[in-house]
Design a protein around this motif. Structure first.
Motif, PDB file in Angstrom:
ATOM      1  N   PHE A 306      15.727  -5.100  43.325  1.00 41.87           N
ATOM      2  CA  PHE A 306      15.427  -3.660  43.240  1.00 41.87           C
ATOM      3  C   PHE A 306      16.103  -3.008  42.034  1.00 41.87           C
ATOM      4  O   PHE A 306      15.464  -2.318  41.235  1.00 41.87           O
ATOM      5  CB  PHE A 306      15.849  -2.958  44.530  1.00 41.87           C
ATOM      6  CG  PHE A 306      15.823  -1.457  44.445  1.00 41.87           C
ATOM      7  CD1 PHE A 306      14.625  -0.791  44.242  1.00 41.87           C
ATOM      8  CD2 PHE A 306      16.992  -0.715  44.546  1.00 41.87           C
ATOM      9  CE1 PHE A 306      14.585   0.599  44.154  1.00 41.87           C
ATOM     10  CE2 PHE A 306      16.965   0.674  44.461  1.00 41.87           C
ATOM     11  CZ  PHE A 306      15.767   1.323  44.262  1.00 41.87           C
ATOM     12  N   ALA A 307      17.403  -3.217  41.879  1.00 40.43           N
ATOM     13  CA  ALA A 307      18.128  -2.575  40.777  1.00 40.43           C
ATOM     14  C   ALA A 307      17.587  -3.050  39.422  1.00 40.43           C
ATOM     15  O   ALA A 307      17.435  -2.251  38.485  1.00 40.43           O
ATOM     16  CB  ALA A 307      19.618  -2.871  40.895  1.00 40.43           C
ATOM     17  N   TYR A 308      17.285  -4.336  39.322  1.00 40.06           N
ATOM     18  CA  TYR A 308      16.736  -4.891  38.077  1.00 40.06           C
ATOM     19  C   TYR A 308      15.403  -4.228  37.742  1.00 40.06           C
ATOM     20  O   TYR A 308      15.130  -3.881  36.589  1.00 40.06           O
ATOM     21  CB  TYR A 308      16.561  -6.399  38.245  1.00 40.06           C
ATOM     22  CG  TYR A 308      16.008  -7.131  37.043  1.00 40.06           C
ATOM     23  CD1 TYR A 308      16.563  -6.962  35.777  1.00 40.06           C
ATOM     24  CD2 TYR A 308      14.932  -8.001  37.176  1.00 40.06           C
ATOM     25  CE1 TYR A 308      16.065  -7.640  34.675  1.00 40.06           C
ATOM     26  CE2 TYR A 308      14.431  -8.689  36.081  1.00 40.06           C
ATOM     27  CZ  TYR A 308      15.000  -8.498  34.833  1.00 40.06           C
ATOM     28  OH  TYR A 308      14.501  -9.170  33.753  1.00 40.06           O
ATOM     29  N   ARG A 309      14.578  -4.023  38.769  1.00 38.39           N
ATOM     30  CA  ARG A 309      13.267  -3.400  38.588  1.00 38.39           C
ATOM     31  C   ARG A 309      13.423  -1.931  38.169  1.00 38.39           C
ATOM     32  O   ARG A 309      12.695  -1.444  37.305  1.00 38.39           O
ATOM     33  CB  ARG A 309      12.479  -3.520  39.887  1.00 38.39           C
ATOM     34  CG  ARG A 309      11.024  -3.173  39.798  1.00 38.39           C
ATOM     35  CD  ARG A 309      10.251  -3.723  40.985  1.00 38.39           C
ATOM     36  NE  ARG A 309      10.847  -3.424  42.277  1.00 38.39           N
ATOM     37  CZ  ARG A 309      11.497  -4.306  43.037  1.00 38.39           C
ATOM     38  NH1 ARG A 309      11.643  -5.552  42.642  1.00 38.39           N
ATOM     39  NH2 ARG A 309      12.003  -3.955  44.213  1.00 38.39           N
ATOM     40  N   ARG A 310      14.385  -1.234  38.771  1.00 42.24           N
ATOM     41  CA  ARG A 310      14.595   0.170  38.415  1.00 42.24           C
ATOM     42  C   ARG A 310      15.079   0.308  36.972  1.00 42.24           C
ATOM     43  O   ARG A 310      14.653   1.209  36.252  1.00 42.24           O
ATOM     44  CB  ARG A 310      15.618   0.804  39.364  1.00 42.24           C
ATOM     45  CG  ARG A 310      15.123   1.012  40.772  1.00 42.24           C
ATOM     46  CD  ARG A 310      13.900   1.890  40.828  1.00 42.24           C
ATOM     47  NE  ARG A 310      14.148   3.260  40.428  1.00 42.24           N
ATOM     48  CZ  ARG A 310      13.210   4.176  40.269  1.00 42.24           C
ATOM     49  NH1 ARG A 310      11.936   3.860  40.457  1.00 42.24           N
ATOM     50  NH2 ARG A 310      13.512   5.404  39.913  1.00 42.24           N
ATOM     51  N   HIS A 311      15.961  -0.588  36.547  1.00 45.70           N
ATOM     52  CA  HIS A 311      16.421  -0.544  35.157  1.00 45.70           C
ATOM     53  C   HIS A 311      15.241  -0.729  34.203  1.00 45.70           C
ATOM     54  O   HIS A 311      15.148  -0.055  33.166  1.00 45.70           O
ATOM     55  CB  HIS A 311      17.463  -1.637  34.919  1.00 45.70           C
ATOM     56  CG  HIS A 311      18.801  -1.319  35.508  1.00 45.70           C
ATOM     57  ND1 HIS A 311      19.981  -1.668  34.894  1.00 45.70           N
ATOM     58  CD2 HIS A 311      19.149  -0.681  36.652  1.00 45.70           C
ATOM     59  CE1 HIS A 311      21.000  -1.266  35.643  1.00 45.70           C
ATOM     60  NE2 HIS A 311      20.512  -0.670  36.718  1.00 45.70           N
ATOM     61  N   GLU A 312      14.351  -1.639  34.557  1.00 45.01           N
ATOM     62  CA  GLU A 312      13.177  -1.891  33.722  1.00 45.01           C
ATOM     63  C   GLU A 312      12.273  -0.666  33.663  1.00 45.01           C
ATOM     64  O   GLU A 312      11.797  -0.275  32.590  1.00 45.01           O
ATOM     65  CB  GLU A 312      12.410  -3.092  34.265  1.00 45.01           C
ATOM     66  CG  GLU A 312      11.172  -3.451  33.484  1.00 45.01           C
ATOM     67  CD  GLU A 312      10.475  -4.689  34.029  1.00 45.01           C
ATOM     68  OE1 GLU A 312       9.231  -4.687  34.113  1.00 45.01           O
ATOM     69  OE2 GLU A 312      11.186  -5.656  34.380  1.00 45.01           O
ATOM     70  N   VAL A 313      12.040  -0.047  34.814  1.00 39.43           N
ATOM     71  CA  VAL A 313      11.147   1.114  34.872  1.00 39.43           C
ATOM     72  C   VAL A 313      11.732   2.292  34.106  1.00 39.43           C
ATOM     73  O   VAL A 313      11.039   2.954  33.324  1.00 39.43           O
ATOM     74  CB  VAL A 313      10.893   1.507  36.347  1.00 39.43           C
ATOM     75  CG1 VAL A 313      10.250   2.877  36.438  1.00 39.43           C
ATOM     76  CG2 VAL A 313      10.007   0.478  37.019  1.00 39.43           C
TER      77      VAL A 313
END
Length: 520
Positions: A306-313
């Motif tokens: 989740f955190a990795y995806r949010r950083h990407e977004v």
């Protein structure tokens, strides 16, 4: 292949639950805590103890290697959590009641953002009544004596600079548990809660009695953010001037922070994880998503990344086609709900449908009073409402009429076609819903397909009805950090702030007028 395990989880006195672990005992305590949160619906902070066979006593759990199949685990809550309510019971009861209130929406998602392998995610939004924490021992003693003097003779207490700094520091550390960038109104609520709990701290000559505390707290919060930024808190380092100077793509004045009541907007990576390890998880997820009967594995990996995806977004702002290619598992109804819950801690479809149905009768009365061309459009839309008893059709009519009432065009959001028609205009939609009707006279609500289009890309289909599609679309705006369309800004504001009750303090004039009429 991992061997499954079961554990007895003791949540409190006369309150226990059985937790099944299909993949066996987790490799870390944080993963086990997340699984307990998910299955037992326990929210907030807690630690774990296990039943040691050698001493026949419960001992603090530091490694899951100490746990055996069919072992006993005790949940230990912080004293502050126990003083308000029992997280092991009341939170589970209220969330279950909310889910059961809408039987037509199939969802069993947790209402907390219990991302696997991390304890850094916030588990609840900003509270209605801010909980003033306990201060350090010497400060508490002085405040108790000062409160007694105030109650007996009305003497106000003026703390020395060091004591005041300790009070503000403790409040700042409590505030950041909910958000790093509180609004002015939220600073008001903290300062008001402080003088309410400790009336000796009220300010003489201040209209509110706490204005000076509010200003001091704002400065202290700024200093506290600097401290967290210096130790590497992602939510704050993303806005550091040095980082923005290094990244030429980022404007120096562009601050990345929650704007729509996001609770976990830019979280830190899970403990022990790096960008490289999470990228490996993402690649593994690409293969897992195509396997049958693999929902639980996919869900666990989605939580872990989740955190990795949010950083990407937030950082890369990818086009939706590229984002879907990298994260195909996200583009399903269940995972959109789960992502929305991780970001906001709010249930998506259950609350959306519940609130829509709750306000429908009052909205109908408001619509009847609308005159002019907009009133005529609403009456044309509501003609279908009157002749059709299907709840899905009635919800769609209320949604379309609401958009017209707000002086916006429902066709900008919802495009309807017959199944024999081919219209390439859907490919030009920036953000919206398409509904394909079957070529039959009856029933009028028969839909062959309902889907979502973002940036001309069909990202989801087979969503059954328009209300369900709108709820999922709203969730996708959060999951993909999309801005609301300018021509539908008021509609999405009403969905967010009135229907979903998120960030209700700041309303545009249109939304405020509608809210006043709804609650007359």
């Amino acid at each position: 292949m991992a061997t499954s395990a079961v554990l007895c989880i003791i949540l409190g006195e006369n309150d226990s639950a059985k937790v099944t672990l299909p993949l066996g005992i987790p490799s870390s305590v944080e993963e086990l805590q997340s699984e307990i949160k998910r299955q037992c619906e326990v929210f907030g902070d807690f630690r774990l103890q296990y039943k040691d066979l050698d001493f026949d006593e419960f001992i603090n759990l530091t490694s899951t290697s100490d746990i055996q199949n069919k072992g006993k685990i005790k949940v230990i809550y912080p004293p502050s959590a126990l003083s308000t309510s029992s997280p092991g019971f009341s939170a589970r009861t209220s969330s279950q009641d909310e889910i059961n209130s809408i039987s037509s929406v199939d969802t069993d998602l947790p209402l907390s953002s219990d991302s696997s392998s991390t304890s850094s995610l916030r588990s609840e939004p900003w509270p209605n009544a801010f909980p003033v924490p306990e201060f350090v021992y010497d400060v508490e003693i002085q405040l108790q004596r000062a409160n007694s003097d105030f109650q007996s003779n009305g003497t106000l207490f003026n703390p020395n600079p060091r004591m005041k700094s300790d009070i503000l520091e403790t409040l700042a550390s409590q505030i950041v548990k909910y958000k790093a960038y509180p609004s002015s109104a939220e600073f008001d609520s903290v300062a008001e809660a402080l003088v309410k709990k400790h009336p000796c701290l009220r300010e003489q000559g201040s209209v509110t009695g706490f204005y000076g505390w509010k200003i001091s707290l704002k400065f202290k919060m700024g200093n506290y953010r600097t401290k967290l930024r210096n130790i590497g808190c992602s939510e704050l380092t993303v806005n550091s001037l040095k980082r923005q100077q290094d990244d030429q793509r980022t404007s120096r004045n562009q601050v990345k922070k929650p704007k729509r009541a996001e609770v976990n907007y830019y979280p830190d990576y899970p403990t022990g994880q790096t960008k490289r390890s999470l990228e490996e998880e993402r690649l593994a997820l690409l293969s897992e998503v195509h396997k049958n009967n693999n929902q639980q594995v996919v869900k666990d990996k989605m939580e872990r990344t989740f955190a990795y995806r949010r950083h990407e977004v937030i950082e890369d702002k990818p086009f939706i086609a590229e984002f879907k290619r990298r994260w195909p598992a996200l583009f399903s109804e269940r995972e959109v709900e789960a992502e929305f819950a991780r970001i906001t801690t709010v249930p998506l479809r259950s609350k959306f449908m519940q609130q829509l149905d709750h306000h429908s009768s009052k909205l109908l009365r408001i619509f009847q009073k609308k005159g002019g061309a907009a009133g005529q459009k609403i009456r044309n839309i509501m003609a279908e409402y009157d002749k059709n008893d299907a709840i899905e059709t009635r919800r769609a009519c209320v949604i379309k009429a609401l958009i017209v009432y707000l002086n916006e065009d429902p066709e900008s959001l919802i495009r309807e076609y017959l199944d024999v028609e081919t219209d390439q205009s859907v490919d030009q939609m920036v953000l919206g819903i398409f509904a394909i009707k079957k070529e039959v006279a009856e029933p009028t609500d028969s839909l062959a397909d309902v889907g979502i289009v973002i940036e001309g890309v069909e990202v989801l289909n087979d969503l059954q009805n328009i209300a369900n599609a709108l709820a999922i679309l709203f969730g996708l705006t959060y999951a993909s950090d999309l801005s609301y369309p300018k021509n539908l800004r008021c509609t999405f504001e009403v969905l967010q702030k009135i229907l979903m009750e998120m960030d209700v303090r700041h309303l545009s004039s249109k939304a405020q007028v509608l809210k006043n009429k709804l609650f007359e």
